[in-house]
Enzyme design. Sequence first.
Site, short mmCIF file in Angstrom:
data_model
loop_
_atom_site.label_atom_id
_atom_site.label_comp_id
_atom_site.label_asym_id
_atom_site.label_seq_id
_atom_site.Cartn_x
_atom_site.Cartn_y
_atom_site.Cartn_z
N LYS A 1 10.83 -35.98 -25.25
CA LYS A 1 10.44 -35.01 -25.00
C LYS A 1 11.15 -34.78 -23.75
O LYS A 1 10.93 -35.99 -22.60
CB LYS A 1 9.71 -34.82 -25.05
CG LYS A 1 8.66 -34.96 -24.19
CD LYS A 1 7.24 -34.55 -24.87
CE LYS A 1 5.77 -35.28 -23.75
NZ LYS A 1 4.75 -35.30 -24.64
N TYR B 1 10.89 -29.85 10.39
CA TYR B 1 10.58 -28.80 10.19
C TYR B 1 9.20 -28.72 10.65
O TYR B 1 8.03 -29.37 10.24
CB TYR B 1 10.75 -27.87 8.79
CG TYR B 1 12.30 -27.35 8.83
CD1 TYR B 1 12.78 -26.72 9.48
CD2 TYR B 1 12.92 -28.03 7.24
CE1 TYR B 1 14.32 -25.78 8.84
CE2 TYR B 1 14.06 -28.04 6.80
CZ TYR B 1 14.73 -26.91 8.32
OH TYR B 1 15.59 -26.12 7.59
C1 PLP Z 1 4.29 -36.94 -25.15
C2 PLP Z 1 3.79 -37.31 -26.15
C3 PLP Z 1 2.93 -38.26 -26.30
C4 PLP Z 1 3.38 -39.41 -25.68
O1 PLP Z 1 2.70 -39.91 -24.46
P1 PLP Z 1 2.47 -40.96 -23.56
O2 PLP Z 1 1.69 -40.89 -22.71
O3 PLP Z 1 4.01 -40.85 -22.66
O4 PLP Z 1 2.70 -42.16 -24.50
C5 PLP Z 1 2.99 -38.77 -27.78
N1 PLP Z 1 2.31 -37.39 -28.81
C6 PLP Z 1 2.28 -36.54 -28.36
C7 PLP Z 1 2.40 -35.94 -29.43
C8 PLP Z 1 3.80 -36.52 -27.20
O5 PLP Z 1 3.33 -35.18 -26.79
#
Ligand code: PLP
Length: 361
Positions: free
Chosen positions: A35, A255
């Site tokens: 994602k 800045y």
């Molecule tokens: C993002 C996510 C993961 C992965 O989590 P990590 O901490 O990056 O390993 C696993 N399961 C779900 C439902 C997620 O949303």
Amino acid sequence: MTRPARVVIQLPSLQHNLSRVRQLAPRSRIMAIVKADAYGHGLVRTATALPGADAFGVACLEEAIQLREAGISAPILLLEGPYSAGELNRIEALKLQIVVHDESQLDMLGQARLPQPVQVWIKIDSGMHRLGFPTSDTERVWQRLRSCPSVAPGIRLMSHLARASEPDSPMTKRQLQIFNETCRIFPAERSIANSAAILLWPDSCQDWVRPGLMLYGVSPVEGRTSRDFDLAPVMSFQSHLIATKALQRGDTVGYGAGWVCPEDMTVGIVAAGYGDGFPRHSSSGCPILVSGIRTTIIGHASMDMLSVDLRAIPAAKVGDPVELWGSRLLIEEVAAHAGTIPYELMCGVHKRLRFEEHGQD
Ligand SMILES: *Cc1c(COP(=O)(O)O)cnc(C)c1O
């Protein structure tokens, strides 16, 4: 000449990290979580480099479409399920799997008329209280989905852990217990483990594991780094010096005159800034590598540039390479300095940056 700021993606490291997941969870199938543009690494690039993953997890239909259009035929799960009934036809046509975590999604499925049923994962809230049905609803939700013509047989069960990154957290023990107890009566495949759970809670690795961060070669555990877990950082954020200047004691830099030279000193200007996703508010004092030598950022990063202390690197000159994070300066350390987590830094790298892939050589 193009701007020197760039992100380098080490594709072989992705495969190394996937094989670490296999070693740690040998009996589980692996859903690689990609994602948020694969945590900033590039969605299609990352998924393509992980042919060994058993499935991919994404946050939305748009991400799944990108993967299918790139020819990825592995199973893909929409981790938050459909956001509206209008998505279901496309979901079915692309053979996507969906999480169902809310009553509204049960209604969408109940009313849908799909050419073929879709594969569903019921999300159970085992204590994180973000997404998922209360455990006491599981039986009812299961029955309702079982009788729904739009839902394929082989419904699966999943949950998510709130504190898996803390070794020995009683909450994780409790969540695992609750999830296992809830699942006990259903003949269903199960999944609860994210990266931290794979690394710290071997008992949590069930039919499926869902690694995200560790695939990118980063430790989810505070105070531990990728090196402690034999993970290889995939992303490095690099640039080079575009100016050096000899300043005098009392001269100010940047800045707001945010840095005052405590002595006569050389300062370098790096082509990278908050416009690339580098955290501005806490950049002062942040470690950075110039020609592989460790020094610190001085003052606040500006949009396209930041300043570095060159007192330890007297021979530094324009064109010298700079690593903002990568395999030598770990993103865990930069994130800790910036008061954030590696996830946020990686997701925040700006798409204006040039991305380079390094493959097998
Ligand atoms: C993002 C996510 C993961 C992965 O989590 P990590 O901490 O990056 O390993 C696993 N399961 C779900 C439902 C997620 O949303």
